[in-house]
Design a protein around this motif. Structure first.
Motif, PDB file in Angstrom:
ATOM      1  N   LEU A  23       1.543  -1.393   0.126  1.00 58.02           N
ATOM      2  CA  LEU A  23       0.132   0.164  -0.022  1.00 58.02           C
ATOM      3  C   LEU A  23       1.405   1.592  -0.091  1.00 58.02           C
ATOM      4  O   LEU A  23       1.919   1.405   1.053  1.00 58.02           O
ATOM      5  CB  LEU A  23      -0.709   0.137   1.358  1.00 58.02           C
ATOM      6  N   ASN A  24       0.306   1.994  -1.006  1.00 63.19           N
ATOM      7  CA  ASN A  24       1.510   3.635  -1.251  1.00 63.19           C
ATOM      8  C   ASN A  24       0.805   4.579  -0.940  1.00 63.19           C
ATOM      9  O   ASN A  24      -0.326   4.360  -1.996  1.00 63.19           O
ATOM     10  CB  ASN A  24       2.550   3.441  -1.898  1.00 63.19           C
ATOM     11  N   MET A  25       1.005   6.115  -0.617  1.00 62.83           N
ATOM     12  CA  MET A  25       0.642   7.032  -1.019  1.00 62.83           C
ATOM     13  C   MET A  25       1.760   7.557  -2.138  1.00 62.83           C
ATOM     14  O   MET A  25       2.645   7.823  -2.128  1.00 62.83           O
ATOM     15  CB  MET A  25       0.664   8.041  -0.217  1.00 62.83           C
ATOM     16  N   ASP A  26       1.135   7.671  -2.931  1.00 67.18           N
ATOM     17  CA  ASP A  26       1.496   7.835  -4.785  1.00 67.18           C
ATOM     18  C   ASP A  26       0.946   9.820  -4.657  1.00 67.18           C
ATOM     19  O   ASP A  26       0.601  10.453  -4.621  1.00 67.18           O
ATOM     20  CB  ASP A  26       0.720   7.885  -5.800  1.00 67.18           C
ATOM     21  N   MET A  27       2.409  10.590  -5.240  1.00 62.79           N
ATOM     22  CA  MET A  27       2.796  11.283  -5.741  1.00 62.79           C
ATOM     23  C   MET A  27       3.121  11.093  -6.820  1.00 62.79           C
ATOM     24  O   MET A  27       4.294  11.302  -7.777  1.00 62.79           O
ATOM     25  CB  MET A  27       3.912  12.158  -4.632  1.00 62.79           C
ATOM     26  N   PRO A  50      -4.523   7.359  -3.522  1.00 65.04           N
ATOM     27  CA  PRO A  50      -3.625   6.136  -2.683  1.00 65.04           C
ATOM     28  C   PRO A  50      -3.114   5.081  -4.128  1.00 65.04           C
ATOM     29  O   PRO A  50      -4.148   5.277  -5.680  1.00 65.04           O
ATOM     30  CB  PRO A  50      -4.982   6.028  -2.499  1.00 65.04           C
ATOM     31  N   GLY A  51      -2.210   4.692  -3.345  1.00 66.93           N
ATOM     32  CA  GLY A  51      -2.169   3.885  -4.782  1.00 66.93           C
ATOM     33  C   GLY A  51      -1.393   2.360  -3.896  1.00 66.93           C
ATOM     34  O   GLY A  51      -1.391   1.675  -2.950  1.00 66.93           O
ATOM     35  N   GLY A  52      -0.353   1.588  -4.375  1.00 65.50           N
ATOM     36  CA  GLY A  52       0.804   0.239  -4.212  1.00 65.50           C
ATOM     37  C   GLY A  52       0.054  -1.001  -5.131  1.00 65.50           C
ATOM     38  O   GLY A  52      -1.162  -0.880  -4.997  1.00 65.50           O
ATOM     39  N   LYS A  53       0.800  -1.097  -5.310  1.00 62.83           N
ATOM     40  CA  LYS A  53       0.554  -2.231  -6.592  1.00 62.83           C
ATOM     41  C   LYS A  53      -0.490  -3.061  -6.053  1.00 62.83           C
ATOM     42  O   LYS A  53      -2.169  -3.617  -6.622  1.00 62.83           O
ATOM     43  CB  LYS A  53       1.950  -3.488  -7.350  1.00 62.83           C
ATOM     44  N   GLY A  54      -0.276  -3.799  -4.560  1.00 58.18           N
ATOM     45  CA  GLY A  54      -1.787  -4.826  -3.721  1.00 58.18           C
ATOM     46  C   GLY A  54      -3.028  -3.632  -3.863  1.00 58.18           C
ATOM     47  O   GLY A  54      -3.248  -4.487  -3.766  1.00 58.18           O
ATOM     48  N   ALA A  55      -2.590  -2.988  -3.460  1.00 55.54           N
ATOM     49  CA  ALA A  55      -3.881  -1.763  -2.675  1.00 55.54           C
ATOM     50  C   ALA A  55      -4.648  -1.783  -3.609  1.00 55.54           C
ATOM     51  O   ALA A  55      -5.890  -1.209  -3.676  1.00 55.54           O
ATOM     52  CB  ALA A  55      -3.670  -0.945  -2.115  1.00 55.54           C
ATOM     53  N   ASN A  56      -3.750  -1.376  -5.113  1.00 58.28           N
ATOM     54  CA  ASN A  56      -4.370  -1.269  -6.779  1.00 58.28           C
ATOM     55  C   ASN A  56      -5.276  -2.339  -7.222  1.00 58.28           C
ATOM     56  O   ASN A  56      -6.316  -2.072  -7.374  1.00 58.28           O
ATOM     57  CB  ASN A  56      -3.924  -0.668  -7.458  1.00 58.28           C
ATOM     58  N   GLN A  57      -5.211  -3.663  -6.998  1.00 57.72           N
ATOM     59  CA  GLN A  57      -5.117  -4.959  -7.342  1.00 57.72           C
ATOM     60  C   GLN A  57      -6.691  -5.141  -6.484  1.00 57.72           C
ATOM     61  O   GLN A  57      -7.602  -5.836  -6.888  1.00 57.72           O
ATOM     62  CB  GLN A  57      -4.940  -5.924  -6.933  1.00 57.72           C
ATOM     63  N   MET A 107       5.581   4.954   0.159  1.00 61.12           N
ATOM     64  CA  MET A 107       5.353   6.167  -1.122  1.00 61.12           C
ATOM     65  C   MET A 107       5.568   6.215  -2.151  1.00 61.12           C
ATOM     66  O   MET A 107       6.708   5.166  -2.667  1.00 61.12           O
ATOM     67  CB  MET A 107       5.810   7.402  -0.827  1.00 61.12           C
ATOM     68  N   ALA A 108       4.986   6.352  -3.203  1.00 61.41           N
ATOM     69  CA  ALA A 108       5.354   6.182  -4.342  1.00 61.41           C
ATOM     70  C   ALA A 108       5.210   7.443  -4.575  1.00 61.41           C
ATOM     71  O   ALA A 108       4.749   8.146  -5.013  1.00 61.41           O
ATOM     72  CB  ALA A 108       4.856   5.118  -5.856  1.00 61.41           C
ATOM     73  N   ILE A 109       6.692   7.981  -5.651  1.00 60.12           N
ATOM     74  CA  ILE A 109       7.285   9.119  -6.506  1.00 60.12           C
ATOM     75  C   ILE A 109       6.699   9.147  -8.320  1.00 60.12           C
ATOM     76  O   ILE A 109       7.559   8.346  -8.575  1.00 60.12           O
ATOM     77  CB  ILE A 109       8.196  10.052  -6.403  1.00 60.12           C
ATOM     78  N   SER A 119       6.868   7.074 -15.045  1.00 67.24           N
ATOM     79  CA  SER A 119       8.084   6.363 -14.668  1.00 67.24           C
ATOM     80  C   SER A 119       7.827   6.458 -12.439  1.00 67.24           C
ATOM     81  O   SER A 119       7.254   7.308 -12.073  1.00 67.24           O
ATOM     82  CB  SER A 119      10.222   6.791 -13.876  1.00 67.24           C
ATOM     83  N   ILE A 120       8.299   5.203 -12.475  1.00 64.51           N
ATOM     84  CA  ILE A 120       7.843   5.434 -10.459  1.00 64.51           C
ATOM     85  C   ILE A 120       9.182   4.890 -10.014  1.00 64.51           C
ATOM     86  O   ILE A 120       9.717   4.415  -9.987  1.00 64.51           O
ATOM     87  CB  ILE A 120       7.183   4.143 -10.421  1.00 64.51           C
ATOM     88  N   ILE A 121       9.139   6.060  -8.873  1.00 65.82           N
ATOM     89  CA  ILE A 121      10.142   5.719  -7.315  1.00 65.82           C
ATOM     90  C   ILE A 121       9.211   4.916  -6.421  1.00 65.82           C
ATOM     91  O   ILE A 121       8.546   6.094  -6.098  1.00 65.82           O
ATOM     92  CB  ILE A 121      11.341   6.272  -7.061  1.00 65.82           C
ATOM     93  N   VAL A 122       9.829   4.149  -5.307  1.00 66.10           N
ATOM     94  CA  VAL A 122       8.701   3.583  -4.873  1.00 66.10           C
ATOM     95  C   VAL A 122       9.758   3.361  -3.276  1.00 66.10           C
ATOM     96  O   VAL A 122      11.238   3.399  -3.613  1.00 66.10           O
ATOM     97  CB  VAL A 122       8.291   1.912  -4.464  1.00 66.10           C
ATOM     98  N   ILE A 123       9.079   4.164  -1.889  1.00 67.47           N
ATOM     99  CA  ILE A 123      10.014   4.314  -1.152  1.00 67.47           C
ATOM    100  C   ILE A 123       9.102   3.470   0.310  1.00 67.47           C
ATOM    101  O   ILE A 123       7.993   3.179   0.578  1.00 67.47           O
ATOM    102  CB  ILE A 123       9.990   5.302   0.391  1.00 67.47           C
ATOM    103  N   LEU A 152       5.311  -8.089  -6.630  1.00 63.74           N
ATOM    104  CA  LEU A 152       7.042  -7.721  -5.975  1.00 63.74           C
ATOM    105  C   LEU A 152       7.524  -6.263  -5.385  1.00 63.74           C
ATOM    106  O   LEU A 152       8.164  -6.520  -5.176  1.00 63.74           O
ATOM    107  CB  LEU A 152       8.143  -8.339  -7.067  1.00 63.74           C
ATOM    108  N   GLU A 153       5.950  -6.179  -4.130  1.00 63.19           N
ATOM    109  CA  GLU A 153       7.097  -4.744  -3.759  1.00 63.19           C
ATOM    110  C   GLU A 153       6.616  -5.060  -2.163  1.00 63.19           C
ATOM    111  O   GLU A 153       6.691  -3.950  -1.690  1.00 63.19           O
ATOM    112  CB  GLU A 153       5.955  -3.430  -3.903  1.00 63.19           C
ATOM    113  N   THR A 154       6.883  -6.433  -1.996  1.00 64.26           N
ATOM    114  CA  THR A 154       7.042  -6.823  -0.442  1.00 64.26           C
ATOM    115  C   THR A 154       8.218  -7.769  -0.767  1.00 64.26           C
ATOM    116  O   THR A 154       8.133  -7.952  -1.466  1.00 64.26           O
ATOM    117  CB  THR A 154       5.545  -7.401   0.604  1.00 64.26           C
TER     118      THR A 154
HETATM  119  O1  RIB Z   1       1.640   0.535 -10.116  1.00 64.52           O
HETATM  120  C1  RIB Z   1       1.034   1.399 -10.005  1.00 64.52           C
HETATM  121  C2  RIB Z   1       2.086   1.690  -8.751  1.00 64.52           C
HETATM  122  O2  RIB Z   1       3.363   1.100  -8.752  1.00 64.52           O
HETATM  123  C3  RIB Z   1       1.463   3.045  -8.024  1.00 64.52           C
HETATM  124  O3  RIB Z   1       0.607   3.385  -7.453  1.00 64.52           O
HETATM  125  C4  RIB Z   1       2.262   2.821  -7.085  1.00 64.52           C
HETATM  126  O4  RIB Z   1       1.929   3.016  -5.644  1.00 64.52           O
HETATM  127  C5  RIB Z   1       3.702   1.787  -7.425  1.00 64.52           C
HETATM  128  O5  RIB Z   1       3.165   0.483  -6.976  1.00 64.52           O
END
Ligand code: RIB
Length: 319
Positions: A23-27, A50-57, A107-109, A119-123, A152-154
């Motif tokens: 789960l990420n907050m997307d900026m 609101p974002g994050g690959k798991g939360a989006n699914q 977080m994701a930028i 293009s995405i950078i995840v913290i 694969l973000e965990t």
């Molecule tokens: O695939 C998009 C997602 O990748 C974004 O919501 C971001 O949070 C990153 O996880």
């Protein structure tokens, strides 16, 4: 081909979907083009979604009317509350989200350019706290489910442990291998029922080129040879390909003008799995997923771009 399968189904009649993931907050930064190393550019604005690959699914399955729960970790902070509340509003069971005092919410930028490419950078933040030990404590959710999706973000050890638990409990295990990596453990592949890379991810996973259809087919075969049961490759504007060991089928996407491709992959996987959970066949579920992804790319944001069940019914009738 989809409406009849969705119509009249209520949560009690459906198979259950568990998402384990980030789960990420997307900026989100709107830019004319992506800066190259050493370049400074002026952006057009910042929004938070609101974002994050798991939360989006999980959000997508909820919006599409599925019975879905998410296991993940957020920080003990405002972003964690916003993300959890947003999922709950889409009908996702959020009771298995862990609030971790030791780390901030992920977080994701995200830079989105004029063509809608990102293009995405995840913290990772709290997403890194989802350890195999913590997952094992949530075994009841694995047993509750019929389909299990992860990405694969965990931590990779947790992904592997989840796949082992899923196999032992005889669940259908789906991996969206994003962000892709070349060093997935060999033990993981035979534990995956459906793997859903895009073309670039397929190339990273296999070390093979994926420029042409023949190369994509050969790389998908390489995953099947490693033990994956079915491979579904998303091909951007061209649609998707299914490889299941017997045949390769291509599915054309509806032509659209993209403004932001963020979360298209997650929405595709979620819509496909939601279709399977509502007893569609694989072909029907992939067509549905193509339709959902074609809507997502015409809207801004990750979860904000995902359509609900009524829009999908309309789409199906007007396809
Ligand atoms: O695939 C998009 C997602 O990748 C974004 O919501 C971001 O949070 C990153 O996880």
């Amino acid at each position: 081909w989809g409406k009849l399968a969705l119509e009249g189904k209520e949560k009690g009649d459906m198979k259950k979907v568990l998402v384990v993931g980030s789960l990420n907050m997307d900026m989100v930064l709107s830019v004319d083009h992506h800066p190259v190393p050493g370049e400074t550019i002026i952006g057009d604005g910042i929004t938070y979604h609101p974002g994050g690959k798991g939360a989006n699914q999980a959000y997508a399955v909820g919006k599409l009317g599925g019975d879905v729960r998410i296991i993940g970790c957020v920080g003990w902070d405002n972003n964690g509350m916003i993300l959890t509340e947003n999922l709950a509003q889409a009908g996702v069971d959020t009771t298995a989200i862990n609030r971790m005092p030791e780390a901030p919410t992920g977080m994701a930028i995200i830079d989105v350019d004029k063509k809608g490419d990102n293009s995405i950078i995840v913290i990772s933040g709290a997403n890194a706290c989802l350890t195999p030990d913590l997952l094992r404590k949530q075994k009841a959710s694995v047993e509750w489910s019929d389909f299990i999706m992860t990405q694969l973000e965990t931590p990779i050890d947790t992904v592997l442990e989840l796949a082992r638990m899923a196999k032992k409990a005889d669940k259908c295990m789906i991996l969206d291998p994003s962000p892709a990596r070349a060093d997935l453990p060999d033990e993981l592949f035979p534990l995956i029922d459906i793997m859903k890379p895009n073309e670039k991810e397929l190339s990273i996973l296999t070390g093979m080129p994926t420029e042409t259809d023949e190369e994509i087919k050969a790389a998908a075969d390489a995953l099947l040879e490693k033990g994956v049961s079915k491979v579904v490759v998303t091909l951007g504007a061209r649609g998707a390909m299914l490889a299941d060991g017997n045949e390769k089928l291509f599915f054309e996407a509806k032509p659209v003008v993209p403004v932001d491709t963020t979360a298209a992959g997650a929405a595709f996987t979620a819509a496909m799995v939601n279709g399977l959970a509502q007893e569609m066949g694989m072909i029907q579920a992939i067509r549905m997923a193509n339709g959902v992804a074609s809507i997502v790319v015409t809207r801004h944001g990750a979860q904000a771009s995902i359509p609900d069940r009524d829009e999908i019914d309309d789409l199906i009738w007007n396809y």
